[in-house]
Write a protein that holds these residues in place. Structure first.
Motif, mmCIF file in Angstrom:
data_model
loop_
_atom_site.group_PDB
_atom_site.id
_atom_site.type_symbol
_atom_site.label_atom_id
_atom_site.label_comp_id
_atom_site.label_asym_id
_atom_site.label_seq_id
_atom_site.Cartn_x
_atom_site.Cartn_y
_atom_site.Cartn_z
ATOM 1 N N TRP A 117 53.483 29.607 41.611
ATOM 2 C CA TRP A 117 52.315 30.457 41.376
ATOM 3 C C TRP A 117 52.005 30.479 39.880
ATOM 4 C CZ3 TRP A 117 49.002 32.836 44.721
ATOM 5 C CH2 TRP A 117 49.391 32.955 46.053
ATOM 6 N N ALA A 118 50.777 30.116 39.532
ATOM 7 C CA ALA A 118 50.310 30.183 38.138
ATOM 8 C C ALA A 118 49.339 31.359 38.041
ATOM 9 C CB ALA A 118 49.620 28.884 37.736
ATOM 10 N N LEU A 119 49.740 32.379 37.287
ATOM 11 C CA LEU A 119 48.969 33.623 37.224
ATOM 12 C C LEU A 119 48.200 33.743 35.915
ATOM 13 C CD1 LEU A 119 51.591 36.174 38.633
ATOM 14 C CD2 LEU A 119 50.055 34.630 39.890
ATOM 15 N N GLY A 120 47.042 34.376 36.012
ATOM 16 C CA GLY A 120 46.257 34.692 34.826
ATOM 17 C C GLY A 120 46.057 36.190 34.710
ATOM 18 N N HIS A 121 45.442 36.628 33.622
ATOM 19 C CA HIS A 121 45.052 38.013 33.325
ATOM 20 C C HIS A 121 45.957 38.649 32.269
ATOM 21 C CE1 HIS A 121 42.928 41.727 33.665
ATOM 22 N NE2 HIS A 121 43.939 42.394 34.190
ATOM 23 N N VAL A 122 47.268 38.600 32.433
ATOM 24 C CA VAL A 122 48.186 39.152 31.439
ATOM 25 C C VAL A 122 48.372 38.122 30.330
ATOM 26 C CG1 VAL A 122 50.539 39.952 31.027
ATOM 27 C CG2 VAL A 122 49.339 40.601 33.128
ATOM 28 N N HIS A 123 48.212 38.539 29.076
ATOM 29 C CA HIS A 123 48.179 37.593 27.956
ATOM 30 C C HIS A 123 49.552 37.238 27.409
ATOM 31 C CE1 HIS A 123 43.744 38.826 26.978
ATOM 32 N NE2 HIS A 123 43.921 38.393 28.210
ATOM 33 N N HIS A 131 44.295 35.098 39.490
ATOM 34 C CA HIS A 131 44.046 35.987 38.360
ATOM 35 C C HIS A 131 44.350 37.406 38.832
ATOM 36 C CE1 HIS A 131 42.194 36.536 34.364
ATOM 37 N NE2 HIS A 131 41.825 37.714 34.837
ATOM 38 N N THR A 132 45.434 37.992 38.324
ATOM 39 C CA THR A 132 45.914 39.261 38.890
ATOM 40 C C THR A 132 46.735 40.045 37.881
ATOM 41 O OG1 THR A 132 47.318 40.220 40.633
ATOM 42 C CG2 THR A 132 47.962 38.072 39.795
ATOM 43 N N ALA A 133 46.707 41.349 38.040
ATOM 44 C CA ALA A 133 47.610 42.208 37.272
ATOM 45 C C ALA A 133 48.910 42.420 38.035
ATOM 46 C CB ALA A 133 46.945 43.554 36.985
ATOM 47 N N CYS A 134 48.999 41.799 39.209
ATOM 48 C CA CYS A 134 50.178 41.931 40.082
ATOM 49 C C CYS A 134 50.430 43.410 40.375
ATOM 50 C CB CYS A 134 51.380 41.255 39.444
ATOM 51 S SG CYS A 134 52.640 40.736 40.637
#
Length: 257
Positions: A111-117, A83-86
């Protein structure tokens, strides 16, 4: 997902961490939540896959969590959940910052990222993907929302396909009404735009923000009768479909010079 025989390995993000009820939820047997205290791994032995990740311990995490993620397991397909804004995203707090290069150098296969919709592919070597959220929540989250289906063969990612899963779709429609000579013509233009927007929603309910713009002799009348115009727009929407709603009407017109 449990009824469909699908296993769920997940991490908590910032909103989950601040929610005092999240830890009290009774989850199904198919769900595994990765630790809050440190990065950990979960093996799917039948798939020769290992998933690495860490849940947010609290809402505001400003450290680079990915730096302490486990090294990839040799001979396995390695997935990183983060979970990141990178490097940063407009409208999102800079939680768990990192760089694309750092993630790629970690040698995970995906990589599976969360936070950005919003759905976004940051890299394809390896794949670093924001699937976006499953359902748009308001008019700033327009367009198809859903998940990403990743096809893997022989330990290699063949593709990552976004699958729309939203039930209600959001749309912002900008309509230049400069050519409308009277209200009848304006209403016809509105109906045409609403009809095309609803068709593009592919059978889903559509919540639509209508923004009227342009230089028009109708400007003063529209400003004076804004409430009536809103009601007429809602009536037009209902005639197009009961599943179409005008969420907001914005007037950005101006009188002729």
């Amino acid at each position: 997902l449990n009824r469909a025989g699908i296993r769920v390995i997940m991490i908590f993000g910032n909103h989950d961490a601040e929610n005092r009820f999240a830890s009290r939820l009774e989850l199904a047997d198919n769900v595994h939540i990765l630790s809050r205290s440190q990065a950990s791994s979960f093996a799917l032995e039948d798939l020769e896959t290992v998933i690495h990740g860490r849940s947010f311990p609290e809402r505001s995490v400003t450290e680079n969590l990915a730096l302490k993620y486990p090294t990839p397991v040799e001979g396995q397909f390695n997935i990183g959940l983060l979970h990141t804004a990178c490097t940063g995203a407009e409208g999102h707090a800079l939680y768990a910052p990192c760089t694309i290069e750092q993630l790629a150098n970690h040698r995970y296969d995906y990589w599976a990222l969360g936070h950005v919709h919003a759905s976004k592919v940051l890299s394809t070597e390896p794949y670093i993907v924001y699937p976006g959220n499953l359902q748009g929540r308001h008019a700033r989250e327009t367009g198809p929302k859903g998940a990403v289906v990743v096809t893997v063969d022989g330990g290699k990612v063949l593709g990552a396909e976004h699958r729309p899963l939203d039930v209600i779709r959001w749309s912002v429609e900008e309509l230049d009404i400069s050519e409308a000579e009277d209200l009848r013509a304006l209403h016809a233009m509105i109906r045409d735009r609403l009809d095309r927007a609803f068709s593009a929603a592919e059978g889903r309910g559509l919540a639509l923000r209508l923004c009227l713009s342009g230089e028009t002799a109708l400007h003063n009348e529209l400003v004076a009768k804004r409430a009536a115009l809103r009601e007429e727009s809602e009536t037009i929407a209902t005639n197009v479909s009961p599943e179409l709603w005008v969420e907001k009407l914005e007037l950005r017109t101006r009188p002729p010079r």
